[in-house]
Design a protein around this motif. Structure first.
Motif, PDB file in Angstrom:
ATOM      1  N   ARG A 198       0.770  -1.215   0.008  1.00 35.73           N
ATOM      2  CA  ARG A 198       0.006  -0.009  -0.082  1.00 35.73           C
ATOM      3  C   ARG A 198       0.957   1.274   0.095  1.00 35.73           C
ATOM      4  O   ARG A 198       0.517   2.086  -0.599  1.00 35.73           O
ATOM      5  N   ALA A 199       2.058   1.287   0.802  1.00 39.09           N
ATOM      6  CA  ALA A 199       2.804   2.330   0.923  1.00 39.09           C
ATOM      7  C   ALA A 199       3.673   2.601  -0.457  1.00 39.09           C
ATOM      8  O   ALA A 199       3.673   3.752  -1.006  1.00 39.09           O
ATOM      9  N   GLN A 200       3.885   1.522  -1.218  1.00 39.71           N
ATOM     10  CA  GLN A 200       4.474   1.545  -2.507  1.00 39.71           C
ATOM     11  C   GLN A 200       3.531   2.106  -3.540  1.00 39.71           C
ATOM     12  O   GLN A 200       4.081   2.996  -4.337  1.00 39.71           O
ATOM     13  N   ILE A 201       2.396   1.795  -3.376  1.00 40.29           N
ATOM     14  CA  ILE A 201       1.496   2.475  -4.424  1.00 40.29           C
ATOM     15  C   ILE A 201       1.107   4.142  -4.216  1.00 40.29           C
ATOM     16  O   ILE A 201       1.110   4.714  -5.034  1.00 40.29           O
ATOM     17  N   ALA A 202       1.223   4.403  -2.827  1.00 41.77           N
ATOM     18  CA  ALA A 202       1.257   6.018  -2.535  1.00 41.77           C
ATOM     19  C   ALA A 202       2.404   6.643  -2.881  1.00 41.77           C
ATOM     20  O   ALA A 202       2.217   7.746  -3.464  1.00 41.77           O
ATOM     21  N   ASN A 203       3.435   5.836  -2.708  1.00 41.23           N
ATOM     22  CA  ASN A 203       4.745   6.628  -3.047  1.00 41.23           C
ATOM     23  C   ASN A 203       4.798   6.681  -4.725  1.00 41.23           C
ATOM     24  O   ASN A 203       5.284   7.769  -5.328  1.00 41.23           O
ATOM     25  N   ARG A 204       4.281   5.623  -5.466  1.00 41.83           N
ATOM     26  CA  ARG A 204       4.661   5.827  -6.857  1.00 41.83           C
ATOM     27  C   ARG A 204       3.566   6.744  -7.494  1.00 41.83           C
ATOM     28  O   ARG A 204       3.715   7.588  -8.274  1.00 41.83           O
ATOM     29  N   LEU A 205       2.360   7.047  -6.470  1.00 46.85           N
ATOM     30  CA  LEU A 205       1.419   7.710  -6.892  1.00 46.85           C
ATOM     31  C   LEU A 205       1.815   9.559  -6.804  1.00 46.85           C
ATOM     32  O   LEU A 205       1.643  10.247  -7.818  1.00 46.85           O
ATOM     33  N   ALA A 206       2.616   9.589  -5.769  1.00 43.81           N
ATOM     34  CA  ALA A 206       3.279  10.909  -5.305  1.00 43.81           C
ATOM     35  C   ALA A 206       4.083  11.268  -6.603  1.00 43.81           C
ATOM     36  O   ALA A 206       4.298  12.458  -6.741  1.00 43.81           O
ATOM     37  N   ASP A 207       5.034  10.463  -6.982  1.00 39.21           N
ATOM     38  CA  ASP A 207       6.010  10.422  -7.919  1.00 39.21           C
ATOM     39  C   ASP A 207       5.439  10.833  -9.049  1.00 39.21           C
ATOM     40  O   ASP A 207       5.749  11.863 -10.084  1.00 39.21           O
ATOM     41  N   LEU A 208       4.247  10.381  -9.472  1.00 40.38           N
ATOM     42  CA  LEU A 208       3.584  10.453 -10.901  1.00 40.38           C
ATOM     43  C   LEU A 208       2.830  12.014 -10.706  1.00 40.38           C
ATOM     44  O   LEU A 208       2.961  12.570 -11.710  1.00 40.38           O
ATOM     45  N   ILE A 209       2.584  12.270  -9.776  1.00 39.62           N
ATOM     46  CA  ILE A 209       1.973  13.751  -9.500  1.00 39.62           C
ATOM     47  C   ILE A 209       2.966  14.695  -9.795  1.00 39.62           C
ATOM     48  O   ILE A 209       2.540  15.695 -10.298  1.00 39.62           O
ATOM     49  N   ARG A 210       4.250  14.384  -9.334  1.00 36.82           N
ATOM     50  CA  ARG A 210       5.237  15.429  -9.221  1.00 36.82           C
ATOM     51  C   ARG A 210       5.870  15.443 -10.589  1.00 36.82           C
ATOM     52  O   ARG A 210       6.618  16.215 -11.112  1.00 36.82           O
ATOM     53  N   SER A 211       5.548  14.511 -11.369  1.00 35.95           N
ATOM     54  CA  SER A 211       6.330  14.293 -12.685  1.00 35.95           C
ATOM     55  C   SER A 211       6.086  15.301 -13.812  1.00 35.95           C
ATOM     56  O   SER A 211       6.945  15.694 -14.792  1.00 35.95           O
ATOM     57  N   ASP A 212       5.009  15.943 -13.845  1.00 35.71           N
ATOM     58  CA  ASP A 212       4.492  17.029 -14.928  1.00 35.71           C
ATOM     59  C   ASP A 212       4.964  18.445 -14.234  1.00 35.71           C
ATOM     60  O   ASP A 212       5.512  18.340 -13.246  1.00 35.71           O
ATOM     61  N   SER A 213       4.508  19.430 -15.123  1.00 37.31           N
ATOM     62  CA  SER A 213       5.094  20.662 -14.633  1.00 37.31           C
ATOM     63  C   SER A 213       4.630  21.381 -13.364  1.00 37.31           C
ATOM     64  O   SER A 213       5.321  22.067 -12.906  1.00 37.31           O
ATOM     65  N   ALA A 214       3.431  20.954 -12.867  1.00 40.68           N
ATOM     66  CA  ALA A 214       2.901  21.651 -11.743  1.00 40.68           C
ATOM     67  C   ALA A 214       2.130  20.546 -11.173  1.00 40.68           C
ATOM     68  O   ALA A 214       1.370  19.821 -11.535  1.00 40.68           O
ATOM     69  N   VAL A 215       2.034  20.630  -9.579  1.00 39.79           N
ATOM     70  CA  VAL A 215       0.953  19.753  -8.831  1.00 39.79           C
ATOM     71  C   VAL A 215      -0.338  20.717  -8.694  1.00 39.79           C
ATOM     72  O   VAL A 215      -0.173  22.008  -8.399  1.00 39.79           O
ATOM     73  N   ARG A 216      -1.229  20.290  -9.144  1.00 43.71           N
ATOM     74  CA  ARG A 216      -2.749  20.941  -9.077  1.00 43.71           C
ATOM     75  C   ARG A 216      -3.549  20.321  -7.858  1.00 43.71           C
ATOM     76  O   ARG A 216      -3.284  19.335  -7.453  1.00 43.71           O
ATOM     77  N   SER A 217      -4.444  21.166  -7.482  1.00 47.89           N
ATOM     78  CA  SER A 217      -5.318  20.904  -6.375  1.00 47.89           C
ATOM     79  C   SER A 217      -6.019  19.568  -6.588  1.00 47.89           C
ATOM     80  O   SER A 217      -6.457  18.928  -5.689  1.00 47.89           O
ATOM     81  N   MET A 218      -6.558  19.318  -7.649  1.00 45.58           N
ATOM     82  CA  MET A 218      -7.168  18.116  -8.220  1.00 45.58           C
ATOM     83  C   MET A 218      -6.441  16.825  -7.936  1.00 45.58           C
ATOM     84  O   MET A 218      -6.826  15.915  -7.225  1.00 45.58           O
ATOM     85  N   GLU A 219      -5.077  16.905  -8.085  1.00 47.35           N
ATOM     86  CA  GLU A 219      -4.244  15.941  -7.952  1.00 47.35           C
ATOM     87  C   GLU A 219      -3.804  15.648  -6.501  1.00 47.35           C
ATOM     88  O   GLU A 219      -3.763  14.440  -6.332  1.00 47.35           O
ATOM     89  N   VAL A 220      -3.810  16.611  -5.907  1.00 48.91           N
ATOM     90  CA  VAL A 220      -3.778  16.663  -4.481  1.00 48.91           C
ATOM     91  C   VAL A 220      -4.727  15.972  -3.629  1.00 48.91           C
ATOM     92  O   VAL A 220      -4.967  15.035  -2.908  1.00 48.91           O
ATOM     93  N   ASP A 221      -6.030  16.347  -4.143  1.00 58.82           N
ATOM     94  CA  ASP A 221      -7.261  15.762  -3.505  1.00 58.82           C
ATOM     95  C   ASP A 221      -7.146  14.268  -4.015  1.00 58.82           C
ATOM     96  O   ASP A 221      -7.871  13.550  -3.285  1.00 58.82           O
ATOM     97  N   PHE A 222      -7.122  13.932  -5.208  1.00 57.92           N
ATOM     98  CA  PHE A 222      -6.842  12.517  -5.704  1.00 57.92           C
ATOM     99  C   PHE A 222      -6.002  11.643  -4.728  1.00 57.92           C
ATOM    100  O   PHE A 222      -6.123  10.698  -4.255  1.00 57.92           O
ATOM    101  N   PHE A 223      -4.831  12.169  -4.637  1.00 58.47           N
ATOM    102  CA  PHE A 223      -3.820  11.566  -3.752  1.00 58.47           C
ATOM    103  C   PHE A 223      -4.490  11.490  -2.474  1.00 58.47           C
ATOM    104  O   PHE A 223      -4.145  10.315  -1.666  1.00 58.47           O
TER     105      PHE A 223
END
Length: 145
Positions: free
Chosen positions: A100-125
């Motif tokens: 479960r932690a690995q999924i969360a960490n991969r998700l955080a990496d994915l969210i940070r991979s594009d130009s900006a972290v958006r509020s919708m992405e934070v809510d999704f995380f």
């Protein structure tokens, strides 16, 4: 690819208890469905996000996944029956804390991979880690199984 069919997620969501082999397959499917769904969480699917999902899946589970399979998993009819957090909540109970932690960490990496972290992405995380019951300690890498 069979992974994109998410068959183990559907089986476990239906109430079955997984074998060890099925639990590992479930981990793969949950990682794929979570990361694939994240690519569309901000309504702005970027090529770098698709590449990041491919890289994360390859690194985490050793399997190649096509762009088409990622898009299929992101837009699966599965989400018409129940929202992602319902699948994660029920199926996530069958995974180890480390998975479960690995999924969360991969998700955080994915969210940070594009130009900006958006509020919708934070809510999704936040909804994913809540559904998977991942603790702040586990996100920080303080995981014991």
């Amino acid at each position: 690819m069979a992974l994109a069919s998410l068959s183990n997620v559907l089986k476990i969501f239906g109430g079955d208890e997984p074998s060890d082999e099925e639990r590992q397959q479930l981990f793969k499917e949950i990682m794929l469905m979570t990361l694939a769904r994240a690519t569309s969480s901000d309504a702005n699917i970027e090529a770098v996000e698709i590449e990041q999902v491919q890289s994360a899946v390859k690194e985490a589970i050793g399997e190649e996944i096509s762009t088409a399979d990622i898009r299929v998993a992101a837009a699966s009819q599965l989400y018409e029956d129940a929202p992602l957090d319902k699948y994660l909540s029920r199926c996530g109970k069958k995974l180890t804390a480390s998975q479960r932690a690995q999924i969360a960490n991969r998700l955080a990496d994915l969210i940070r991979s594009d130009s900006a972290v958006r509020s919708m992405e934070v809510d999704f995380f936040n909804s994913v880690v809540e559904a998977l019951k991942v603790t702040p300690a586990q996100i920080a890498g303080l995981v014991e199984d």
